[in-house]
Each structure stands twice: as structure tokens, then as C-alpha cells.
Design a protein around this motif. Structure first.
Motif, PDB file in Angstrom:
ATOM      1  N   GLU A 630       0.821  -1.930   0.371  1.00 50.72           N
ATOM      2  CA  GLU A 630      -0.059  -0.055   0.093  1.00 50.72           C
ATOM      3  C   GLU A 630       0.707   0.949  -0.212  1.00 50.72           C
ATOM      4  N   ALA A 631       2.208   1.420   1.095  1.00 46.24           N
ATOM      5  CA  ALA A 631       2.717   2.280   1.067  1.00 46.24           C
ATOM      6  C   ALA A 631       4.107   2.328  -0.688  1.00 46.24           C
ATOM      7  N   LEU A 632       3.766   1.823  -1.350  1.00 43.52           N
ATOM      8  CA  LEU A 632       4.406   1.355  -2.120  1.00 43.52           C
ATOM      9  C   LEU A 632       3.212   2.455  -3.682  1.00 43.52           C
ATOM     10  N   VAL A 633       2.319   1.628  -3.360  1.00 44.73           N
ATOM     11  CA  VAL A 633       1.068   2.275  -4.508  1.00 44.73           C
ATOM     12  C   VAL A 633       0.892   4.183  -4.207  1.00 44.73           C
ATOM     13  N   ALA A 634       1.304   3.823  -3.175  1.00 44.94           N
ATOM     14  CA  ALA A 634       1.112   5.850  -2.328  1.00 44.94           C
ATOM     15  C   ALA A 634       2.139   6.883  -2.968  1.00 44.94           C
ATOM     16  N   MET A 635       3.700   5.787  -2.720  1.00 42.82           N
ATOM     17  CA  MET A 635       5.133   6.679  -3.028  1.00 42.82           C
ATOM     18  C   MET A 635       4.496   6.788  -4.745  1.00 42.82           C
ATOM     19  N   ARG A 636       4.242   5.632  -5.318  1.00 42.00           N
ATOM     20  CA  ARG A 636       4.458   5.699  -7.188  1.00 42.00           C
ATOM     21  C   ARG A 636       3.125   6.712  -7.249  1.00 42.00           C
ATOM     22  N   LYS A 637       2.269   7.288  -7.160  1.00 48.03           N
ATOM     23  CA  LYS A 637       1.184   8.175  -7.031  1.00 48.03           C
ATOM     24  C   LYS A 637       1.714   9.128  -6.457  1.00 48.03           C
ATOM     25  N   ALA A 638       2.629   9.621  -5.711  1.00 42.82           N
ATOM     26  CA  ALA A 638       2.607  10.680  -5.376  1.00 42.82           C
ATOM     27  C   ALA A 638       4.413  11.281  -6.133  1.00 42.82           C
ATOM     28  N   ALA A 639       4.747  10.117  -6.465  1.00 43.08           N
ATOM     29  CA  ALA A 639       5.604  10.903  -6.896  1.00 43.08           C
ATOM     30  C   ALA A 639       6.270  11.585  -8.447  1.00 43.08           C
ATOM     31  N   ILE A 640       7.117  12.286  -8.786  1.00 47.63           N
ATOM     32  CA  ILE A 640       7.681  13.286  -9.832  1.00 47.63           C
ATOM     33  C   ILE A 640       8.155  12.670 -10.994  1.00 47.63           C
ATOM     34  N   GLU A 641       7.128  12.498 -11.692  1.00 49.01           N
ATOM     35  CA  GLU A 641       7.821  12.128 -12.708  1.00 49.01           C
ATOM     36  C   GLU A 641       8.835  11.887 -13.704  1.00 49.01           C
ATOM     37  N   ASP A 642       9.832  12.578 -13.897  1.00 54.17           N
ATOM     38  CA  ASP A 642      10.588  13.057 -14.519  1.00 54.17           C
ATOM     39  C   ASP A 642      12.301  12.402 -13.261  1.00 54.17           C
ATOM     40  N   ALA A 643      11.950  11.793 -12.344  1.00 60.59           N
ATOM     41  CA  ALA A 643      13.294  11.385 -11.635  1.00 60.59           C
ATOM     42  C   ALA A 643      12.632  10.179 -10.892  1.00 60.59           C
ATOM     43  N   PRO A 644      14.091   9.247 -10.419  1.00 61.46           N
ATOM     44  CA  PRO A 644      13.365   8.314 -10.371  1.00 61.46           C
ATOM     45  C   PRO A 644      13.419   7.899  -8.725  1.00 61.46           C
ATOM     46  N   LEU A 645      12.665   6.538  -7.749  1.00 63.76           N
ATOM     47  CA  LEU A 645      12.008   6.978  -6.670  1.00 63.76           C
ATOM     48  C   LEU A 645      13.138   6.066  -6.168  1.00 63.76           C
ATOM     49  N   ALA A 646      14.386   6.152  -4.987  1.00 65.12           N
ATOM     50  CA  ALA A 646      14.804   5.269  -4.314  1.00 65.12           C
ATOM     51  C   ALA A 646      14.416   4.482  -2.721  1.00 65.12           C
ATOM     52  N   VAL A 647      14.758   3.926  -2.922  1.00 61.56           N
ATOM     53  CA  VAL A 647      13.797   2.493  -1.468  1.00 61.56           C
ATOM     54  C   VAL A 647      14.735   2.055  -0.711  1.00 61.56           C
ATOM     55  N   TYR A 648      15.267   1.774  -0.044  1.00 57.53           N
ATOM     56  CA  TYR A 648      16.426   0.960   0.748  1.00 57.53           C
ATOM     57  C   TYR A 648      15.896  -0.393   1.033  1.00 57.53           C
ATOM     58  N   TYR A 649      16.703  -0.956   0.794  1.00 60.40           N
ATOM     59  CA  TYR A 649      16.032  -2.308   1.410  1.00 60.40           C
ATOM     60  C   TYR A 649      16.899  -3.090   2.535  1.00 60.40           C
ATOM     61  N   ALA A 650      16.796  -3.137   3.302  1.00 56.19           N
ATOM     62  CA  ALA A 650      17.750  -3.262   4.453  1.00 56.19           C
ATOM     63  C   ALA A 650      17.858  -5.015   4.868  1.00 56.19           C
ATOM     64  N   PHE A 651      18.634  -5.332   5.015  1.00 61.93           N
ATOM     65  CA  PHE A 651      19.595  -6.807   5.032  1.00 61.93           C
ATOM     66  C   PHE A 651      18.906  -7.333   6.896  1.00 61.93           C
ATOM     67  N   LYS A 652      18.481  -8.390   7.126  1.00 63.81           N
ATOM     68  CA  LYS A 652      18.403  -8.288   8.634  1.00 63.81           C
ATOM     69  C   LYS A 652      20.008  -9.096   8.182  1.00 63.81           C
ATOM     70  N   GLN A 653      20.258  -9.444   9.412  1.00 60.34           N
ATOM     71  CA  GLN A 653      21.522 -10.631  10.038  1.00 60.34           C
ATOM     72  C   GLN A 653      21.525 -11.649   8.798  1.00 60.34           C
ATOM     73  N   SER A 654      21.013 -12.386  10.300  1.00 62.79           N
ATOM     74  CA  SER A 654      20.318 -14.104   9.446  1.00 62.79           C
ATOM     75  C   SER A 654      20.419 -13.824   7.850  1.00 62.79           C
ATOM     76  N   GLU A 655      19.492 -12.897   7.427  1.00 60.47           N
ATOM     77  CA  GLU A 655      18.989 -13.142   5.816  1.00 60.47           C
ATOM     78  C   GLU A 655      20.724 -12.638   4.951  1.00 60.47           C
ATOM     79  N   ALA A 656      21.583 -11.925   5.938  1.00 56.16           N
ATOM     80  CA  ALA A 656      22.776 -11.717   4.670  1.00 56.16           C
ATOM     81  C   ALA A 656      23.521 -12.822   4.950  1.00 56.16           C
ATOM     82  N   ALA A 657      23.565 -13.427   6.581  1.00 59.57           N
ATOM     83  CA  ALA A 657      24.738 -14.135   6.704  1.00 59.57           C
ATOM     84  C   ALA A 657      24.226 -15.456   5.654  1.00 59.57           C
TER      85      ALA A 657
END
Length: 962
Positions: A630-657
Motif C-alpha cells: 500500500e505504501a509503495l503504491v502511494a509513493m508511486r502515485k505521489a512521485a514526480i515523473e522525471d526522477a526515480p524513486l530510491a527505496v532502501y532495503y535493509a538486510f536482516k543479519q541472519s538473512e545476509a549471512a
């Protein structure tokens, strides 16, 4: 004027290694760093946020073919922009106006060119800021947390906005981004500063420095007033020589009734370590001694001297027996954890003073516990304490209720409660004084509070009070019974409550003195807060809102989205932040009534997958992904057209390992991005650890987070088959991978970086159909992207000269080990190269019946691609490493070799990446680090090469003789 969305730098290449190096170094920055204003968990490094925002807004030069008409011109401009970022990301640049204005001008130039205008003059910093405020898109982070992204947007001169569901996070963001610009440039209002100006002194501060000075002044007043009221609860220590000294900390042990009947119901200590100082030559510890005259038949005594390793190990274990529990000091009976928990909940745990730490002339002085010191501590009678319940019965924080501490007040001793309540109450008194002083200093009396948007005397008083409440929260973090004593030689100091991103039960704890001159004291907390405040940018408008991101109506739009959302169940922000919220509410509910209208922070809508709150692990993950979608859809709708969105994905410690880039969480998150109608253009791994710590167990180590670069998927996107998708990958990924390498992305980060262009192909289509006409999931696409990447790397290897191909195959099997010559003959025949050619090339050595690669330390000095009749790519790589690491060589000598390689330079660079992959797959960590270091250094060597050539062939030849 451009009519189509222009490629931004972040969609093509960024100097990732420079960004990661600055991000890793930033962890060691303390004084003045915004993170020291108030603790928040899992903040993104400012360096990374600053670089990502810059690259989101600055055009890649390929977007302007009329201005950069050739590949060489594009690459030269791209490298120049990389150098701007490299100057921008170090901590020292964060308040360097020359560097910041240069970066702001680059953003203004891209904005202006897109509008068909010309940017302000480079030298006119004020005009650049005004232009960005008027023409650049506002930046919005709907998960603003600790405020790093809005803060860096503001530092770059942009309008900065953010929001968070958590009131503590919202107030941190307001304190960093929203409040300082309101009072930027104002001199302090306190009487001492006004008197100095009346004597002819002139205020020379800028930004929020005046506000910071008032925090120092009124914070010092609060300390003195508190000392007058409760100083008697903090008596001096009596030293062994009879002298007196200020106490730094009282060290306590929790106690429990012994389960052994022979102990006759005595309370015995639960201690994780008896060591007070592990400094060589001054080792100090507490010894528990049997003493029939003492309460419960034992006492503590401080001792100093030499210790055998066995005795030191014994003392470091305290009375703990590992995971099994504790040992009774009276009888040696086992005390299981289950027994401790039952006693804690039923009867409660006791406390006994272990030792007193006092201030010495040059070192700590450790004194044995005294009954007088214990009596004074027990005399404290708090009139108030936070009664709210500690939540999360199945999280780290549950260790408090499990051990008889169900309310937040239970995490503090009575004396700590008295002190913190006294300081909290003084915030209101300080605010009244600031209000009178602000009026006397001439601030307008508009009657509007800070929460109402005012910027007069009342709002200023609210602002100072807010930062003073932050001081108290620093004191709360260093003033609970969860704090412990760090006995390491370099520290010998109080550890704060949140030494980890959780509330962990401590058995022996340290109670600091707010009136000492050492760790945890109130004035130190004032200074840390004021220092951080004095360095915030305060150069542009900003606002932080208290909004649920999943239901975000985005009060500002259209917006540039740059955000760091929470990740699954990594951190229970709401549960942990209650530790601070209950104290902030006590101090600030009258100043920020909307933020502190609840008894605790909101939890039901928090986007964290907490199983106990949602009925199970699957239900929790479903809740998280639904809200995030839901949040990503809201971001897409509100974002400007001429620049990309940047979304940080944080790895969990166990997931990374363990799970790596194919983990279910990573694939699910990417799937949510795709399902929200976003197309991926890049994936940049951002790390906060140094590269030499990132290799282990024979696998590529993962970054702490990956920045997903997204665009809105175009309407009417086509559908592709699996075969069409793979063909597109093979067609487009080679150039994208080459651009990533040229950007200086090291081999350790390549696996994650190449996902970006691969997912860019995948998400360009409305969907990719499998052979059975079902839609291909992201997880399958990731596997195909990695497979195609491997094929591209193998095809690249086939382009190397024959001896280098044989060397690569040999290295992949044997490394630098020697083997029977027949093994080399087999490889030579497969590559159709004579054995004599391999020995003559300088790549292999003939060991009379055995053969092997020539070790780097045995390579001949003075080698150069220009004096070798048949230079190989293998030699180019190994000799460059040799001279780069030689005591009499270094970067200049290595750059000379790169300059002399000519067209072979790119092949050599590609070989270094391939060798890294092989070394990590084999688990050869040291060898992998060598190739990673060379690849990361390569852009600098390439930049230096023209200088070496410019000095003439003689200089180049001399530089390569190492």
C-alpha cells in the motif's frame, strides 16, 4: 527543453566504493553527528543518503547528447560527477559550504536544463539555494525514522519532508529538520550572551548555533538546580587513604534467594563478571567473600593485583554458568534461569552494592562497597515513575517482564527515578525562564506555540525545552538499571542501555552519577545534544509529519521519494521507543500535545512483522507485505515523473549471512515493488562495514542495505516470454555491467549491483510468461539474471589471450599450487597453446615434472607491457598488484602499468573481477581481498595514468620499474 524523462546518474553509475568507505567511517564519528542528538535504531549513514539524493536529481550525461556528443565526452563528464560525489560524502564535507555549494549547483544545473533554463552562477551560493527552493522537487521520506534522508535533503538545499507513525521518530525529525531553520542565525537569548553583546560583542554564529548555545546555558542551569535539590543522594566516595572523591558509578549486583536449603534463605548475587578493570598492570576485580557478620553471610571486596589467566577467566564469568544459570556463592548449588525467573516474578529480585567507582587524578579509583553508600541509595523516594507496561512478550524486550520488571519504572532504581523526574520537571521551569529571556531579547510575542507553527518567543521557548528533553532522554539511556560497566582497558566506563538494538537483561549493572565529570553525567549529555544541534544545516524549509505510511495522503506532492522503510521483524521500533516516549511525554506533552496524546507509541499499524501481535509468523509477514505494498503504491502515485524513486532495503543479519541475494524476504520485497507498478533501474549495495571485513565462508558478503532505484512503469508495457526476457538480458546486461565496473564498484558488490540492470529488463514488461503461460515471479527472474551474468563473465574470459585463459582455468582448480605437468599439458591442449609458450610467457613456471603459476612475489621487477614481446592480461593483473603493494612501488607505479596497457587495461580489470569470484567461491578470503582491492583502486589508477603519461615515457618507465 527535454520532453522525456532523463536518465539520472543513479540509474547508470555511482562511485559506490567512495560512498561505502565514507559510510563505514561515519560509524566512528561521534561528537556533532546528528545521530547523537537522540538515539534511533538502524539509521542509514548520512554519506549514503547524501550521495543517493544527489544522484537521484543529477542527470546522467547520456541524457544530453547535444552537450556530450561522444562516448568519451559522456564518460569524462560522468567521472567528473563521480568526483563531485567523492568530495561530498566524507563527514568533513557535511558543513563545508564550498563543497556543498558545488553539489547544490550540479543539482540546480540539471533542474535548470530540464526546464530549458540556465542555472545560477556557481559562486552565488544564496542564489543557488533560492533556485533549488523554488524549482527543485521537494524530497519526501514516508518512513523518516531518525531523519537521515530529510536532513541530507535539507543539507543539499532542497525542501525536505518526512513522516513517521512513531511520535519519537517524528520529534527527532522535527528537531533535526523542522525546528532549526525557524531560528537560523538568531543569537542566543540567555542573559550571559545578551550581556556580552551589550558590552560590544558581536554574535558571529550561524544556522542553529544560537539555539545550541541556549541549550548549553539552560542545561547547565538545570544541572545546578538539580544538584541543589537532590545532590544529597549522590555522596562522595571515601577512598582507601581516607580522602574523598566524586563518584562516577555505583556497581550493583542483582540477588535472588538461594534454592539450596543449606543457605537458609539467603539472598545470593547474580553476576555476569567480577572484573572491574582489565588494564594490564592495574587489573581490578570484586571478590565475593563469606562473612557471617554481613547480610546473608557474604560481602564483596575490591581487589587489585596480578591474575593468572585461569583466575581472570573465572572472575570474568562471575557467578554465571553459561546458559545453565548461576551458582550460589554460599553453597555452590546451581541456580537455573527458570528458578531465577520464577523468583523474580513471584518475590522480586534484590540488589547489593558491589563496588564504587570514583574519579581519580588520572584513572578510575575502585572502592569496596560501604553500607553508608548503600543506605543513601535506598533512601531515595521517587514521587513519580512511568507506570506504562513493557510490551512484546516474545521479543528481546520481554526479558524485563520475565525478570519481575513489568512496568517501565521497574527498569530504574529509586535514585534514578528521582533524578530523571527532577530533571524532567525542570524542563517546564527552564521553558518559563527561556520565554522571559526571549521576550527581553526582542523576539516577537505572537502567542503562537511551536506546535502551532509559531516562530516568536513562545515557539523559541518550546524549541529550547524540546532539546532539553532530548538531553534527558540521553540521561535515560545512560541512567537505567540495564546499563552495565565496560571493564575493557580503553573504556572503563558506563555502557548505555541500548548497547544493542534491544533491551537486554543485565545482572550486574552500573548506576552513573549525573553530577560527576565522567561518562553519563548530565552536562556531557547537554554538550552532546548542543554540539549535534549546532551542526545541522538549517538552510532550507522542512517539515516532519505524524502519518501512517501505508495510508499516507502525502501532504506535499508531487515529490521526489527517497525512503528507508523498516524491514520485516528486524527491529521492534514501537516497543523499544516506549522506553523514551514515557519520559518525553512527561516533559513535553504540553508542548507537543498531538504527538504525546497516547500513553505509549502506536503499535497496531506499525509496519513490522511481529508474530505475537498478528497471530503468527505468516500472518505477521502478510501484514507487513500488505502494508508495504500500500505504501509503495502511494509513493508511486505521489512521485514526480522525471526522477526515480530510491527505496532502501535493509538486510536482516541472519538473512545476509545465510540466504544471500536469493532470500525469500528479498524476493518478496522486490515482488512488492513490481506489483506496485514500479520498474527497477538499479540496485546499489550500501555497506557500513569496511571491505576487509566483508568476506567470509567463501561467499560474497551482503551490504547492510541495498538501494532500489525505481521508475513508474510505463502504461501499456508489453508482455514477454521467458525466451524473450533471457535474450534481452544477454543483449543489454554486458554494457550495463561494464558501466558498473567503470564506476568503481568492487567485485564484492557486483553480484548485488548487476541485479539492477537485470531487474530493469524484467520490470520493463507488464509481465514475463513462463512456458505454461503463468507469470514469472521475481525469484525466478533473479535466478535467471545471475545465470546470464555468469554466462557473460565466462564469455568475457574467452576473449582473453590464450595463456591468460589457461592461467584462469588453472587458478580455478589449483590456485597457485604446483601440480604434475600433465595437468598443464591437458589444459594447454584444450586451449590449443604450446606448453613452451606458457613457460615463456612468464605466467607459468616449469618445476621439472611439475608446473604452476608464478607466484606474485617471484615475478620479475621491471616488467612492463611495453618491454614484453607478448604481454598477457594475467601478467598485467599480477604485476599491477605486485607494484601496488610494494614498499617501493605504490599507486604511481601501478598507474604507470595501467597507462602502458592500452586496450588491455579493460581486460585486466575484468580479469581481476573474475579472479575475485573464483577466490570467494573457493573460500580463499585473503586472495579475494587482493583482487577486490585492485578493482576498487582501478578508477584512481586510471585517473592517474594520464598524469604519468604526461610526464613523458622516461618517467613512466621509471615508475614501472618496481
Amino acid at each position: 527543453m527535454s520532453t522525456t524523462p532523463r536518465k539520472k546518474l543513479i540509474e547508470v553509475s555511482i562511485p559506490l566504493e567512495a560512498i561505502n568507505a565514507a559510510s563505514a567511517r561515519e560509524k566512528s564519528i561521534r561528537h556533532g553527528h546528528p545521530s547523537t542528538l537522540h538515539l534511533w535504531w538502524a539509521r542509514r549513514p548520512l554519506a549514503a543518503c547524501r550521495a543517493v539524493l544527489f544522484a537521484q536529481l543529477v542527470d546522467d550525461p547520456s541524457s544530453w547528447p547535444d552537450r556530450f556528443p561522444t562516448p568519451e565526452a559522456v564518460e569524462a563528464e560522468r567521472r567528473r560527477l563521480h568526483h563531485v560525489i567523492e568530495r561530498l560524502v566524507p563527514w568533513e564535507a557535511s558543513n563545508n559550504e564550498e563543497i556543498l555549494n558545488a553539489a547544490r549547483w550540479e543539482i540546480a544545473r540539471s533542474v535548470a536544463w530540464g526546464l530549458g533554463e540556465e542555472p545560477p552562477a556557481k559562486e552565488d551560493g544564496a542564489a543557488i539555494l533560492a533556485y533549488l527552493q523554488a524549482k527543485a522537487p521537494p524530497v519526501y521520506d514516508p518512513f523518516s525514522g531518525g531523519g537521515s534522508i530529510p536532513l541530507e535533503a535539507q543539507r543539499l538545499g532542497l525542501r525536505a519532508y518526512g513522516s513517521d507513525l512513531n511520535p519519537v521518530a517524528v520529534l527527532i525529525g522535527k528537531a533535526l529538520v523542522e525546528i532549526p531553520p525557524k531560528f537560523a542565525g538568531l543569537p542566543p537569548v540567555n542573559p550571559a550572551s545578551r550581556a556580552e553583546r551589550a558590552r560590544g560583542g558581536r554574535w558571529q554564529g550561524r544556522g542553529a548555533q544560537g539555539l545550541a548555545e541556549d541549550v548549553r546555558y539552560y542545561g547547565a542551569w538545570m544541572r545546578e538546580e538539580a544538584a541543589r535539590r537532590i545532590g544529597h543522594l549522590y555522596p562522595e566516595a571515601t577512598l582507601p587513604d581516607g580522602g574523598k572523591a566524586t563518584v562516577i558509578a555505583w556497581l550493583w549486583a542483582r540477588t535472588v534467594r538461594s534454592p539450596d536449603p543449606a543457605a537458609k534463605g539467603a539472598m545470593v548475587p547474580l553476576v555476569s563478571s567480577f572484573m572491574l578493570s582489565t588494564k594490564e598492570g592495574k587489573k581490578t576485580w570484586v571478590e565475593p567473600l563469606l562473612d557471617p557478620t554481613s547480610p546473608d553471610g557474604w560481602r564483596f571486596e575490591v581487589r587489585t593485583g596480578k591474575l593468572s589467566k585461569a583466575d581472570e577467566d573465572r572472575l570474568k564469568s562471575g557467578t554465571k554458568t553459561g546458559r545453565g544459570g548461576f551458582t550460589c556463592v554460599l553453597t555452590g548449588a546451581a541456580i537455573p534461569f527458570d528458578y531465577v525467573r520464577n523468583e523474580a516474578v513471584g518475590q522480586g529480585l534484590g540488589q547489593r552494592l558491589m563496588a564504587v567507582v570514583a574519579e581519580g587524578a588520572r584513572s578510575r579509583i575502585y572502592c569496596s562497597a560501604s553500607r553508608d553508600q548503600e543506605r543513601v541509595a535506598r533512601s531515595a523516594d521517587p514521587a513519580w515513575g512511568p507506570e506504562e507496561l513493557v510490551t512484546t512478550p516474545s521479543h528481546d524486550v520481554d526479558r524485563l517482564p520475565m525478570y519481575g520488571m513489568p512496568r517501565w519504572r521497574d527498569a530504574f532504581t529509586p535514585r534514578q527515578l528521582v533524578a530523571l523526574t527532577t530533571f524532567s520537571d525542570l524542563v517546564a521551569e527552564a521553558r518559563d525562564t527561556v520565554l522571559a529571556d526571549a521576550r527581553a531579547a526582542g523576539l516577537p510575542h505572537d502567542g503562537l506555540t511551536l506546535a502551532e507553527g509559531g516562530n516568536g518567543a513562545a515557539a523559541y521557548a518550546d524549541a529550547v525545552a524540546t532539546y532539553l528533553a532530548f538531553v534527558i532522554n540521553r540521561s535515560v539511556d545512560r541512567g537505567s538499571s540495564i546499563c552495565s560497566w565496560d571493564s575493557s582497558p580503553k573504556m572503563e566506563a558506563l555502557r548505555n542501555t541500548f548497547a544493542r538494538q534491544a533491551l537486554q537483561m543485565t545482572w550486574d549493572f552500573a548506576e552513573g552519577s549525573p553530577f560527576s565529570n565522567s561518562s553519563g553525567n548530565f552536562i556531557f549529555n547537554v554538550e552532546w545534544t548542543a554540539d549535534a544541534l549546532s551542526r545541522v544545516p538549517a538552510v532550507a524549509n522542512g517539515a516532519i509529519h505524524n502519518i501512517d505510511a501505508a495510508k499516507n495522503s502525502f501532504p506535499v506532492r508531487p515529490i521526489l521519494i527517497s525512503t528507508d522503510p523498516p524491514y520485516f521483524d528486524n527491529i521492534g521500533y514501537a516497543d523499544l521507543s516506549d522506553f523514551f516516549y514515557v519520559w518525553m511525554r512527561h516533559s513535553l506533552s504540553g508542548i507537543w500535545p498531538d504527538l504525546f496524546r497516547r500513553l505509549t507509541t502506536p503499535k497496531a499499524r506499525e509496519l513490522v512483522a511481529t508474530p505475537y501481535r498478528h497471530g503468527g509468523k505468516k500472518e505477521a509477514e502478510d501484514f507487513f507485505m500488505q502494508g508495504m505494498s500500500e505504501a509503495l503504491v502511494a509513493m508511486r502515485k505521489a512521485a514526480i515523473e522525471d526522477a526515480p524513486l530510491a527505496v532502501y532495503y535493509a538486510f536482516k543479519q541472519s538473512e545476509a549471512a545465510q540466504d544471500g541475494i536469493t532470500s525469500a524476504g528479498w524476493a518478496s520485497f522486490l515482488q512488492a515493488v513490481v506489483d506496485a507498478g514500479l520498474a527497477l533501474d538499479g540496485t546499489w549495495p550500501v555497506r557500513t562495514e569496511l571491505a576487509n571485513r566483508m568476506i567470509g565462508s567463501g561467499t560474497n558478503a551482503l551490504a547492510s542495505s541495498i538501494v532500489l532505484v525505481c521508475r513508474k512503469r510505463t502504461q501499456g508495457a508489453s508482455v514477454a516470454t521467458r525466451a524473450e526476457f533471457v535474450r534481452a538480458l544477454k543483449r543489454e546486461m554486458p554494457d550495463a555491467i561494464a558501466a558498473i565496473r567503470k564506476a568503481g564498484v568492487g567485485p564484492v558488490d557486483m553480484q548485488q549491483s548487476v541485479i539492477g540492470p537485470g531487474m530493469g529488463v524484467f520490470t520493463r514488461f507488464a509481465k514475463v510468461l513462463e512456458d505454461d503461460d503463468s507469470a514469472m515471479p521475481v525469484k525466478t527472474a533473479l535466478s535467471l539474471i545471475n545465470r546470464v551474468w555468469d554466462e557473460i563473465e565466462n564469455e568475457l574470459s574467452e576473449a582473453f589471450d590464450a595463456p591468460s585463459q589457461v592461467a584462469l582455468a588453472w587458478f580455478a582448480t589449483y590456485g597457485f599450487d604446483a601440480r604434475p605437468s600433465g595437468e598443464l599439458i591437458t589444459l594447454a591442449n584444450a586451449k590449443n597453446v604450446p606448453l613452451a609458450t606458457l613457460f615463456a610467457s612468464g605466467v607459468f613456471q616449469d618445476l621439472r615434472g611439475k608446473a604452476g603459476l608464478v607466484a606474485r612475489e617471484n615475478l620479475p621487477a621491471g616488467w612492463s607491457p611495453t618491454n614484453d614481446k607478448a604481454p598477457t592480461v594475467w601478467e598485467c593483473v599480477q604485476h599491477t598488484i605486485r607494484v601496488l603493494n610494494a614498499e617501493d612501488g605504490g599507486a604511481e607505479a601501478a598507474a604507470a602499468l595501467v597507462a602502458q596497457m592500452g586496450p588491455r587495461a579493460e581486460d585486466a580489470r575484468a580479469l581481476a573481477y573474475r579472479l575475485f569470484e573464483i577466490a570467494t567461491q573457493k573460500g580463499w578470503a585473503a586472495e579475494a581481498l587482493v583482487y577486490n582491492a585492485l578493482a576498487q583502486e582501478w578508477p584512481r589508477l586510471a585517473d592517474m595514468a594520464p598524469e604519468v603519461i604526461a610526464r613523458g615515457p622516461v618517467a613512466a618507465a621509471q615508475a614501472s620499474l618496481f
